[in-house]
Design a protein around this motif. Structure first.
Motif, short mmCIF file in Angstrom:
data_model
loop_
_atom_site.label_atom_id
_atom_site.label_comp_id
_atom_site.label_asym_id
_atom_site.label_seq_id
_atom_site.Cartn_x
_atom_site.Cartn_y
_atom_site.Cartn_z
N ASN A 487 -71.43 45.05 -83.34
CA ASN A 487 -71.92 43.96 -82.50
C ASN A 487 -71.57 42.65 -83.19
OD1 ASN A 487 -73.27 45.60 -80.50
ND2 ASN A 487 -74.77 46.07 -82.10
N ILE A 488 -70.99 41.73 -82.44
CA ILE A 488 -70.40 40.56 -83.08
C ILE A 488 -70.79 39.26 -82.38
CG2 ILE A 488 -68.23 40.60 -81.76
CD1 ILE A 488 -66.81 39.99 -84.47
N LYS A 489 -70.91 38.21 -83.19
CA LYS A 489 -71.12 36.85 -82.68
C LYS A 489 -69.99 35.99 -83.22
CE LYS A 489 -76.19 37.12 -82.53
NZ LYS A 489 -76.34 38.49 -83.05
N ILE A 490 -69.40 35.17 -82.35
CA ILE A 490 -68.20 34.41 -82.72
C ILE A 490 -68.33 32.96 -82.27
CG2 ILE A 490 -65.72 34.15 -82.30
CD1 ILE A 490 -65.59 37.17 -81.90
N ILE A 491 -67.90 32.05 -83.12
CA ILE A 491 -67.79 30.64 -82.73
C ILE A 491 -66.32 30.24 -82.79
CG2 ILE A 491 -68.34 28.26 -83.39
CD1 ILE A 491 -71.04 29.23 -84.34
N LEU A 492 -65.82 29.72 -81.65
CA LEU A 492 -64.42 29.31 -81.53
C LEU A 492 -64.30 27.79 -81.63
CD1 LEU A 492 -63.44 31.47 -78.41
CD2 LEU A 492 -63.14 32.08 -80.83
N ASP A 493 -63.08 27.31 -81.91
CA ASP A 493 -62.86 25.87 -81.92
C ASP A 493 -62.83 25.32 -80.49
OD1 ASP A 493 -60.48 27.14 -81.28
OD2 ASP A 493 -59.22 25.72 -82.38
N LYS A 494 -62.37 26.14 -79.54
CA LYS A 494 -62.39 25.77 -78.11
C LYS A 494 -62.51 27.05 -77.30
CE LYS A 494 -57.35 25.35 -78.33
NZ LYS A 494 -56.19 24.48 -78.07
N THR A 495 -62.96 26.93 -76.07
CA THR A 495 -63.26 28.14 -75.30
C THR A 495 -63.16 27.91 -73.79
OG1 THR A 495 -64.90 29.90 -74.90
CG2 THR A 495 -65.74 27.68 -75.26
N PRO A 496 -62.73 28.92 -73.04
CA PRO A 496 -62.80 28.86 -71.58
C PRO A 496 -64.08 29.49 -71.05
CG PRO A 496 -61.51 30.76 -72.20
CD PRO A 496 -61.96 30.10 -73.50
N ASN A 528 -73.99 22.09 -80.61
CA ASN A 528 -72.68 21.84 -79.98
C ASN A 528 -71.72 23.00 -80.17
OD1 ASN A 528 -73.33 19.27 -79.01
ND2 ASN A 528 -72.89 18.33 -80.99
N HIS A 529 -72.28 24.18 -80.51
CA HIS A 529 -71.45 25.37 -80.69
C HIS A 529 -71.72 26.39 -79.59
CE1 HIS A 529 -71.52 23.96 -85.03
NE2 HIS A 529 -70.23 24.03 -84.75
N PHE A 530 -70.66 27.05 -79.13
CA PHE A 530 -70.79 28.16 -78.19
C PHE A 530 -70.73 29.45 -78.99
CE2 PHE A 530 -69.44 26.39 -73.83
CZ PHE A 530 -69.93 25.12 -74.14
N ILE A 531 -71.77 30.28 -78.89
CA ILE A 531 -71.80 31.55 -79.60
C ILE A 531 -71.39 32.65 -78.62
CG2 ILE A 531 -73.19 33.18 -80.92
CD1 ILE A 531 -74.97 30.86 -81.74
N HIS A 532 -70.24 33.26 -78.86
CA HIS A 532 -69.73 34.33 -78.01
C HIS A 532 -70.26 35.65 -78.54
CE1 HIS A 532 -67.06 30.88 -77.77
NE2 HIS A 532 -66.60 31.32 -76.61
N ILE A 533 -70.95 36.39 -77.69
CA ILE A 533 -71.64 37.61 -78.12
C ILE A 533 -70.94 38.82 -77.50
CG2 ILE A 533 -73.86 38.83 -78.13
CD1 ILE A 533 -75.13 35.98 -77.68
N GLY A 534 -70.59 39.77 -78.33
CA GLY A 534 -69.87 40.92 -77.77
C GLY A 534 -69.74 42.08 -78.74
N LYS A 535 -68.64 42.80 -78.60
CA LYS A 535 -68.41 44.03 -79.37
C LYS A 535 -66.96 44.03 -79.89
CE LYS A 535 -70.37 48.30 -79.95
NZ LYS A 535 -71.77 48.60 -80.24
N LEU A 536 -66.83 44.32 -81.17
CA LEU A 536 -65.49 44.48 -81.73
C LEU A 536 -64.95 45.84 -81.29
CD1 LEU A 536 -63.20 43.56 -83.64
CD2 LEU A 536 -64.46 44.66 -85.51
N ILE A 537 -63.89 45.84 -80.50
CA ILE A 537 -63.33 47.08 -79.95
C ILE A 537 -62.33 47.71 -80.91
CG2 ILE A 537 -62.09 48.10 -78.00
CD1 ILE A 537 -64.88 46.98 -77.33
N SER A 538 -61.49 46.89 -81.53
CA SER A 538 -60.49 47.44 -82.45
C SER A 538 -60.01 46.35 -83.39
CB SER A 538 -59.29 48.01 -81.67
OG SER A 538 -58.65 46.97 -80.94
#
Length: 873
Positions: A487-496, A528-538
């Motif tokens: 289970n992963i949380k990610i912060i990107l520099d930019k995002t759609p 001011n951060h978007f935290i993308h929550i998901g799953k590392l698949i590979s």
């Protein structure tokens, strides 16, 4: 004499000339701070800046902040109206520096405004500084011409400010004015000495300058902040009182127009002493109510809604003391809008809505008050504790009336005195303090440090959202956190990816490159951060370039549902009226939910009209346009600002041709024709005055229609008729059922009449009246009530006791004719009988019900009826 609006404007202009950015007041209903019931200080909207969660857009800002203090540790509700300075609603003038100027400028400018612009007498002004803050002392002494003997050191209680148990904090410097010995309310006490931060009314605090320079950690240790902040606050009402040379805030032009309108409507003249308490209470409370409702608050039975309901009911009760027995508070809204609608346009924009909510609550309270009076009479009748040979009305009961029915203590005292009872005021205050303690504990702010164990792999910056026009972009991962289940949380520099916001659900999709693939199921915003929550698949997370790609079909369904909420909002206003205001929404791919204000159920005909209007606008394939505009321009163009949303100086406006225009940060379709069929699934109540519509669009509405068709086919098969004749067949079956039910009812009435005659025939004689004791066979308590009512009517004078088994439990009903209620109490008789069958109950003197578990003891209870009645004779 300066007018209050001029004083506010002079403050704003003064700091504009000091290069401060004017920010509109934040909502009094906190948007994103669950630790607050209401916005209660000017700094609330800047908390995330002080905590380092967001970077300030401007280094110097100022405003006049709307505040409400009527819950939690600031619970002064019962004091409002008794003096000249307690309020539920007030304005706080303030100026802030976020890592820019510090103590010197803050002190010099405060002194300049007070003495050069407002020309307050310097010899009357005092400055306090924190006991260890020699720097501020020297600045006051050397940079202003204040009398050096008027600079005083004070301790933690008065001159050290803290956000909470943890977080930013620092010393403060307060400016006080000496109003003279005539303002001392303790001057007749020979032992009293007037002093700054004393306990009398002679010295008044005008302005508090807070210098945030430390961070207190969970161990209580102070650490210097990397950036220092200035946070100042000056109570507007108090400043106006001083500058207009009045003895009370209520004598200023902030309150007097409303107070005089109250006096005119009630025909009761206002006096600034104890005779004017009710006028002052109402004038204060209508401000708190109007501003809270304008910002999205609603009276209810929990949280801030409960506080608003108590405020309204206290005002309504004081209205009764002035002779108002019909709704009247809502009439005062017009006067308040005239006074404050220009500086706070939300009052004008939602004037009709505010009046509707207040009037409906007043009507509700009048009904509740009648129930409260009935409860009071019941308490009196049931007997009161005897204490020191005086009849005492317990404080717990007084508080229950206050808490449940909105009875102010003074009302209970008056009613109790009329009955010859004395209210246990001390007990009431003990219960009140218990409630305050509970509220304080619930409202405490404790800063929890971010527990996410981030791993940084690229330079960190704010996340840039580019998803309005892009479904797929190249980006870099700045940092991430992963657990042992991938289970992963990610912060990107930019995002759609659109983050969950404004009622719209987040996008889903994937983030990938040649060495790694991640599935994204949710996106949350933190500062001011978007935290993308998901799953590392590979693969493994790396610092290389990634592709972030949203699920386009999923986004399209969400966008269609979001656009349709705008159409729905406008259509509801057209059908139901302009009082309709959006109170919330949930926009998902499969379904949408829309909450709005309306005090009655929306009829089937009205819902159909709304649905037809929305579908007509969809078929017109209207263009949907988004623009960025400054806030004031957008307002002037008629763009609708929604409840519960926080807007900056630049706002995004979504227009659907010339039909709808709203502030909105969400995603939308380009043309309404992309939405497809709109279908309302349900309409229901979710709170007093708030309704909810659930609906579907596009492919999901088609599925609903197909399901309806399948159901209709199945029903026609069960009824053995054509689908076109289903309705006719159902009506025929219902008519047959009604006829059968009527026959059954007539049979039951005949049997019931025979039963009543038989139980009266065997009624027992006692003293000069009859006692009916029966064990009737009935299906429910309604049948038993019918028997009891008819028996009571036929015996003229007497007592009826009915005990039977209904659905496996004992039901007891006792009735006493009116002529005997002073001698016999139905509730007490029912209560005694309930004890026999392991139950409890009670009620009014003339009628009471009780229940029990032990059906085996019904006969025993029937045998003991006479004995119990004799015990009460």
């Amino acid at each position: 004499m300066l007018k209050s609006n001029e004083i506010r404007e002079q403050f704003i202009e003064f700091f504009k000339n000091k290069n401060h950015k004017y920010l509109r007041s934040a909502s009094v209903i906190p948007i994103d701070d669950p630790t607050l019931l209401f916005t209660n200080a000017g700094m609330n909207q800047f908390k995330d800046i002080f905590l380092g969660k967001v970077n300030p857009e401007f280094k110097r800002v100022m405003n006049s902040q709307k505040c409400i203090r009527a819950g939690g540790k600031h619970n002064d509700l019962e004091e409002v109206g008794k003096d000249g300075y307690h309020h539920t609603f007030f304005e706080m003038l303030g100026n802030w520096s976020f890592g820019d100027y510090y103590k010197e400028e803050a002190i010099i400018w405060a002194w300049e405004l007070l003495t050069s612009v407002w020309r307050l007498p310097k010899e009357k002004l005092y400055a306090t500084v924190y006991k260890d803050d020699q720097e501020s002392y020297e600045l006051w002494k050397n940079k202003t011409d204040i009398n050096p003997t008027h600079i005083e050191f004070h301790g933690d209680k008065d001159n050290f400010w803290e956000m909470g148990k943890t977080g930013p904090c620092g010393p403060c410097s307060e400016i006080h004015i000496d109003r003279g010995i005539e303002f001392c309310n303790l001057k007749d006490d020979a032992s009293h000495i007037c002093k700054v931060n004393g306990d009398c009314h002679r010295y008044i605090e005008l302005w508090n300058l807070v210098f945030m320079q430390y961070f207190r950690d969970e161990e209580g240790v102070l650490h210097p902040l990397a950036q220092k902040f200035v946070d100042t606050g000056a109570g507007f009402e108090r400043l106006v009182q001083i500058l207009q040379d009045k003895n009370s805030n209520y004598e200023t032009d902030i309150f007097q127009p409303v107070i005089q309108e109250i006096a005119e409507y009630s025909k009761v003249k206002y006096f600034p002493d104890g005779r004017g308490v009710s006028h002052r209470v109402i004038a204060d409370h209508i401000r708190a109510l109007s501003f809270a409702i304008a910002d999205g608050g609603m009276p209810s039975n929990e949280g801030r809604g409960y506080v608003l309901r108590r405020i309204l009911r206290r005002a309504a009760r004081h209205g009764r003391l002035l002779g108002f027995f019909k709704p009247f508070l809502y009439i005062l809204v017009d006067c308040l809008v005239d006074l404050m609608g220009k500086i706070y346009p939300e009052l004008s924009e939602r004037q009709a809505h505010i009046k509707m909510i207040i009037k409906a609550e007043e009507e509700r309270f009048n009904l509740t008050l009648d129930k409260g009076i009935e409860k009071f009479e019941e308490i009196i009748f049931d007997g009161i504790l005897m204490l020191k040979d005086k009849q005492i009305f317990p404080g717990t009961f007084a508080f229950m009336l206050y808490d449940t029915f909105g009875f102010p203590l003074d009302l209970t005292i008056v009613m109790a005195n009329e009955k010859g009872f004395e209210v246990d005021v001390q007990g009431f205050h003990k219960e009140m303090e218990k409630q305050r303690t509970r509220a304080r504990n619930a409202a405490k702010f404790i800063l929890n440090f971010d527990e996410i164990d981030w791993i940084g792999i690229n330079p960190e910056s704010d996340t840039k959202f580019v998803g309005y026009n892009n479904f797929s972009i190249e980006c870099k991962i700045q940092k991430y956190a992963i657990d042992d289940k991938n289970n992963i949380k990610i912060i990107l520099d930019k995002t759609p990816f659109y983050t969950e916001s404004g009622g719209q659900t987040a996008d889903i999709g994937k983030i990938y490159n040649d060495n790694c693939k991640i599935k994204i199921m949710n996106v949350q915003k933190a500062g001011n951060h978007f935290i993308h929550i998901g799953k590392l698949i590979s693969g493994n997370i790396n610092s290389e370039i990634f592709v972030a790609k949203i699920d386009k079909a999923y986004r399209k369904n969400i966008a269609g549902n979001h656009t349709v909420t705008h159409l729905l909002h406008k259509a509801l206003k057209e059908v139901l009226g302009d009082h309709v205001q959006q109170k919330g929404s949930a926009v998902q791919a499969e379904i949408l939910r829309f909450d709005f204000t309306n005090f009655k159920q929306v009829s089937r005909r009205e819902l159909k009209l709304v649905e037809n209007i929305v579908n007509a606008k969809i078929r017109e394939c209207l263009p949907v346009k988004t623009e960025l505009k400054d806030l004031e321009s957008a307002r002037k163009e008629g763009a609708v600002a929604l409840f519960g949303e926080k807007y900056g100086e630049i706002v995004r406006v979504v227009s659907i041709a010339d039909y709808s225009k709203e502030f909105c940060g969400g995603t939308h379709v380009n043309f309404t024709g992309e939405i497809g069929l709109f279908k309302i699934l349900s309409e229901s109540s979710i709170a007093a005055g708030i309704r909810r519509i659930e609906a579907v669009t596009g492919e999901f509405s088609e599925k609903i229609v197909n399901k309806m068709e399948d159901n209709l086919e199945e029903i026609s098969g069960l009824l053995n008729t054509q689908t076109s004749s289903v309705l006719e067949k159902i009506h025929k079956l219902l008519d047959e059922q009604k006829l059968l039910q009527k026959t059954i009812s007539q049979f039951k009435e005949k049997n019931l009449s025979s039963l009543i005659d038989s139980v009266i025939t065997v009624a027992l004689k006692f003293d000069d009246f009859k006692i009916v004791i029966a064990n009737p066979e009935v299906e429910d308590t309604n049948e038993m009530r019918k028997i009891a009512d008819q028996v009571k009517s036929k015996i003229k004078s007497g007592i009826g006791v009915f005990i039977t088994e209904i659905k496996g439990k004992v039901s007891i009903l006792v009735v006493v004719t009116k002529d005997l209620t002073k001698r016999y109490h139905a509730g007490k008789i029912a209560s005694k009988l309930a004890e026999i069958v392991s139950g409890k109950g009670g009620g009014r003197p003339d009628m009471a019900m009780a229940g029990g578990k032990d059906v085996e003891k019904i006969q025993e209870a029937l045998k003991k009826v006479m004995g119990i009645i004799k015990d009460f004779s």
